[in-house]
Design a protein around this motif. Sequence first.
Motif, PDB file in Angstrom:
ATOM      1  N   LEU A  22       0.820  -1.185   0.019  1.00 26.65           N
ATOM      2  CA  LEU A  22      -0.143  -0.264   0.079  1.00 26.65           C
ATOM      3  C   LEU A  22       0.980   1.267  -0.128  1.00 26.65           C
ATOM      4  CD1 LEU A  22      -3.052   0.937   0.211  1.00 26.65           C
ATOM      5  CD2 LEU A  22      -2.735   1.124   2.773  1.00 26.65           C
ATOM      6  N   GLY A  23       1.889   1.388   0.763  1.00 24.32           N
ATOM      7  CA  GLY A  23       2.841   2.396   0.871  1.00 24.32           C
ATOM      8  C   GLY A  23       3.769   2.643  -0.497  1.00 24.32           C
ATOM      9  N   VAL A  24       4.002   1.431  -1.053  1.00 25.57           N
ATOM     10  CA  VAL A  24       4.583   1.682  -2.453  1.00 25.57           C
ATOM     11  C   VAL A  24       3.713   2.287  -3.361  1.00 25.57           C
ATOM     12  CG1 VAL A  24       5.609   0.282  -4.424  1.00 25.57           C
ATOM     13  CG2 VAL A  24       6.419  -0.018  -1.863  1.00 25.57           C
ATOM     14  N   GLY A  25       2.537   1.631  -3.248  1.00 26.96           N
ATOM     15  CA  GLY A  25       1.520   2.224  -4.232  1.00 26.96           C
ATOM     16  C   GLY A  25       1.191   3.746  -4.290  1.00 26.96           C
ATOM     17  N   ALA A  26       1.099   4.098  -3.014  1.00 22.54           N
ATOM     18  CA  ALA A  26       0.931   5.431  -2.831  1.00 22.54           C
ATOM     19  C   ALA A  26       1.881   6.377  -3.152  1.00 22.54           C
ATOM     20  CB  ALA A  26       0.731   5.751  -1.001  1.00 22.54           C
ATOM     21  N   ILE A  27       3.399   5.741  -2.897  1.00 25.69           N
ATOM     22  CA  ILE A  27       4.398   6.780  -3.444  1.00 25.69           C
ATOM     23  C   ILE A  27       4.298   6.769  -4.816  1.00 25.69           C
ATOM     24  CG2 ILE A  27       7.148   6.666  -3.945  1.00 25.69           C
ATOM     25  CD1 ILE A  27       7.100   5.245  -0.860  1.00 25.69           C
ATOM     26  N   ALA A  28       4.010   5.525  -5.682  1.00 24.31           N
ATOM     27  CA  ALA A  28       3.638   5.749  -6.918  1.00 24.31           C
ATOM     28  C   ALA A  28       2.770   6.547  -7.604  1.00 24.31           C
ATOM     29  CB  ALA A  28       3.783   4.135  -7.536  1.00 24.31           C
ATOM     30  N   GLY A  29       1.578   6.644  -6.871  1.00 29.54           N
ATOM     31  CA  GLY A  29       0.805   7.443  -7.446  1.00 29.54           C
ATOM     32  C   GLY A  29       1.113   9.164  -7.008  1.00 29.54           C
ATOM     33  N   ALA A  30       1.669   9.293  -5.613  1.00 25.85           N
ATOM     34  CA  ALA A  30       2.386  10.502  -5.599  1.00 25.85           C
ATOM     35  C   ALA A  30       3.186  11.019  -6.548  1.00 25.85           C
ATOM     36  CB  ALA A  30       2.799  10.732  -3.973  1.00 25.85           C
ATOM     37  N   ILE A  31       4.075  10.167  -7.059  1.00 29.84           N
ATOM     38  CA  ILE A  31       4.926  10.764  -7.949  1.00 29.84           C
ATOM     39  C   ILE A  31       4.206  11.083  -9.331  1.00 29.84           C
ATOM     40  CG2 ILE A  31       6.862   9.822  -9.397  1.00 29.84           C
ATOM     41  CD1 ILE A  31       7.861   8.240  -7.063  1.00 29.84           C
ATOM     42  N   LEU A  33       1.610  12.461  -9.533  1.00 28.85           N
ATOM     43  CA  LEU A  33       0.765  13.827  -9.351  1.00 28.85           C
ATOM     44  C   LEU A  33       1.749  14.783  -9.209  1.00 28.85           C
ATOM     45  CD1 LEU A  33      -1.695  12.946  -6.610  1.00 28.85           C
ATOM     46  CD2 LEU A  33      -2.130  13.534  -8.785  1.00 28.85           C
ATOM     47  N   GLU A  34       3.281  14.903  -9.228  1.00 30.32           N
ATOM     48  CA  GLU A  34       4.230  15.802  -8.973  1.00 30.32           C
ATOM     49  C   GLU A  34       4.341  16.048  -7.406  1.00 30.32           C
ATOM     50  OE1 GLU A  34       4.321  19.047 -11.517  1.00 30.32           O
ATOM     51  OE2 GLU A  34       3.433  18.268 -12.996  1.00 30.32           O
ATOM     52  N   ILE A  35       5.636  15.828  -7.150  1.00 29.76           N
ATOM     53  CA  ILE A  35       5.783  16.121  -5.770  1.00 29.76           C
ATOM     54  C   ILE A  35       6.078  17.516  -5.191  1.00 29.76           C
ATOM     55  CG2 ILE A  35       7.308  15.326  -3.794  1.00 29.76           C
ATOM     56  CD1 ILE A  35       7.628  12.754  -5.076  1.00 29.76           C
ATOM     57  N   GLY A  36       7.109  18.297  -5.897  1.00 28.97           N
ATOM     58  CA  GLY A  36       7.169  19.591  -5.605  1.00 28.97           C
ATOM     59  C   GLY A  36       8.389  19.363  -4.754  1.00 28.97           C
ATOM     60  N   THR A  37       8.628  20.716  -3.873  1.00 30.53           N
ATOM     61  CA  THR A  37       9.567  20.714  -2.797  1.00 30.53           C
ATOM     62  C   THR A  37       8.881  21.123  -1.701  1.00 30.53           C
ATOM     63  OG1 THR A  37       9.730  22.976  -3.152  1.00 30.53           O
ATOM     64  CG2 THR A  37      11.203  21.485  -4.575  1.00 30.53           C
ATOM     65  N   PRO A  38       9.451  20.732  -0.289  1.00 29.60           N
ATOM     66  CA  PRO A  38       9.016  21.291   0.794  1.00 29.60           C
ATOM     67  C   PRO A  38       8.591  22.628   0.883  1.00 29.60           C
ATOM     68  CG  PRO A  38      10.847  19.915   1.246  1.00 29.60           C
ATOM     69  CD  PRO A  38      11.059  20.165  -0.175  1.00 29.60           C
ATOM     70  N   SER A  39       9.194  23.572   0.146  1.00 27.31           N
ATOM     71  CA  SER A  39       8.890  24.792   0.225  1.00 27.31           C
ATOM     72  C   SER A  39       7.713  25.260  -0.853  1.00 27.31           C
ATOM     73  CB  SER A  39       9.942  25.936   0.050  1.00 27.31           C
ATOM     74  OG  SER A  39      10.513  25.526  -1.387  1.00 27.31           O
ATOM     75  N   PRO A  41       5.326  22.940  -2.055  1.00 26.40           N
ATOM     76  CA  PRO A  41       4.588  21.438  -2.423  1.00 26.40           C
ATOM     77  C   PRO A  41       3.539  21.371  -3.621  1.00 26.40           C
ATOM     78  CG  PRO A  41       3.691  22.310  -0.323  1.00 26.40           C
ATOM     79  CD  PRO A  41       4.650  23.034  -0.740  1.00 26.40           C
ATOM     80  N   GLN A  42       3.889  20.072  -4.264  1.00 22.63           N
ATOM     81  CA  GLN A  42       2.475  19.989  -5.082  1.00 22.63           C
ATOM     82  C   GLN A  42       1.622  19.057  -4.862  1.00 22.63           C
ATOM     83  OE1 GLN A  42       2.574  21.696  -8.450  1.00 22.63           O
ATOM     84  NE2 GLN A  42       4.245  22.847  -7.310  1.00 22.63           N
ATOM     85  N   PRO A  43       0.591  18.783  -5.603  1.00 19.83           N
ATOM     86  CA  PRO A  43      -0.438  17.609  -5.025  1.00 19.83           C
ATOM     87  C   PRO A  43       0.038  16.381  -4.660  1.00 19.83           C
ATOM     88  CG  PRO A  43      -1.257  18.807  -7.058  1.00 19.83           C
ATOM     89  CD  PRO A  43       0.284  19.253  -6.947  1.00 19.83           C
ATOM     90  N   GLY A  44       1.281  15.879  -5.055  1.00 18.61           N
ATOM     91  CA  GLY A  44       1.501  14.528  -4.421  1.00 18.61           C
ATOM     92  C   GLY A  44       2.479  14.696  -3.372  1.00 18.61           C
ATOM     93  N   PHE A  45       2.798  15.714  -2.896  1.00 16.76           N
ATOM     94  CA  PHE A  45       3.714  15.994  -1.642  1.00 16.76           C
ATOM     95  C   PHE A  45       3.475  15.158  -0.480  1.00 16.76           C
ATOM     96  CE2 PHE A  45       5.822  18.228   1.849  1.00 16.76           C
ATOM     97  CZ  PHE A  45       7.029  18.021   1.468  1.00 16.76           C
ATOM     98  N   PHE A  46       2.232  15.467  -0.138  1.00 21.00           N
ATOM     99  CA  PHE A  46       1.729  14.771   1.345  1.00 21.00           C
ATOM    100  C   PHE A  46       1.413  13.203   0.958  1.00 21.00           C
ATOM    101  CE2 PHE A  46       1.102  19.261   2.646  1.00 21.00           C
ATOM    102  CZ  PHE A  46       1.796  19.297   3.847  1.00 21.00           C
ATOM    103  N   PRO A  47       0.894  12.993   0.013  1.00 24.78           N
ATOM    104  CA  PRO A  47       0.750  11.432  -0.171  1.00 24.78           C
ATOM    105  C   PRO A  47       1.866  10.712  -0.261  1.00 24.78           C
ATOM    106  CG  PRO A  47      -0.635  12.672  -1.605  1.00 24.78           C
ATOM    107  CD  PRO A  47       0.128  13.728  -1.047  1.00 24.78           C
ATOM    108  N   PHE A  48       3.076  11.391  -0.967  1.00 23.26           N
ATOM    109  CA  PHE A  48       4.268  10.739  -0.852  1.00 23.26           C
ATOM    110  C   PHE A  48       5.045  10.447   0.304  1.00 23.26           C
ATOM    111  CE2 PHE A  48       9.058  11.264  -0.920  1.00 23.26           C
ATOM    112  CZ  PHE A  48       9.344  10.070  -2.127  1.00 23.26           C
ATOM    113  N   LEU A  49       4.791  11.738   1.227  1.00 26.11           N
ATOM    114  CA  LEU A  49       5.323  11.473   2.639  1.00 26.11           C
ATOM    115  C   LEU A  49       4.626  10.510   3.457  1.00 26.11           C
ATOM    116  CD1 LEU A  49       5.883  15.128   3.824  1.00 26.11           C
ATOM    117  CD2 LEU A  49       7.522  13.594   3.082  1.00 26.11           C
ATOM    118  N   GLY A  50       3.290  10.301   3.372  1.00 22.51           N
ATOM    119  CA  GLY A  50       2.684   9.181   3.894  1.00 22.51           C
ATOM    120  C   GLY A  50       2.894   7.772   3.570  1.00 22.51           C
TER     121      GLY A  50
END
Length: 158
Positions: A22-31, A33-39, A41-50
């Motif tokens: 499930l975590g690997v799937g969330a990371i793949a989906g977040a990527i 969506l585009e992750i962005g940077t901490p300063s 963040p793009q839509p995939g940033f928090f799903p990537f961290l989760g």
Amino acid sequence: MAEARRGLKSGDLVAGGFFLLLGVGAIAGAIRLEIGTPSEPQPGFFPFLGGLGLTILSALLIFQDFRGRSSGGEPFVETRRPVLAILGFVAFVALLDPLGYVLATALLAAVLLLILGVRLGWGSILTVVVLAAGSYLLFDRVLDVPLPEGILGAVFGP
């Protein structure tokens, strides 16, 4: 020999494997969506961290199981409460737009507390409603993240 095989049948291994996937799937989906940077963040940033957190914790659980330090629980011993929780989340998604964020979130929190065996008194009901309304105001008004108003649109409207 039986002790060495015990780890391969434990609930920790099954749960760890499930949540690792499930975590690997969330990371793949977040990527995607585009992750962005901490300063910025793009839509995939928090799903990537989760997903990253879930993957790391799941890997630790699997590692503990192989080292013989797991709780040794059997998988799928008690399925009623997890199934009810999943149904609660499905109902939350279905009710989010018609009821709005505050009511749907308060209802979900109350259901999850009941599933966990917490008796709902006036204090806990008030806490659930205040936290749902507070999180709505924080995200919708302060952070400018639009959330469904639902039937309480007159109360939380602009």
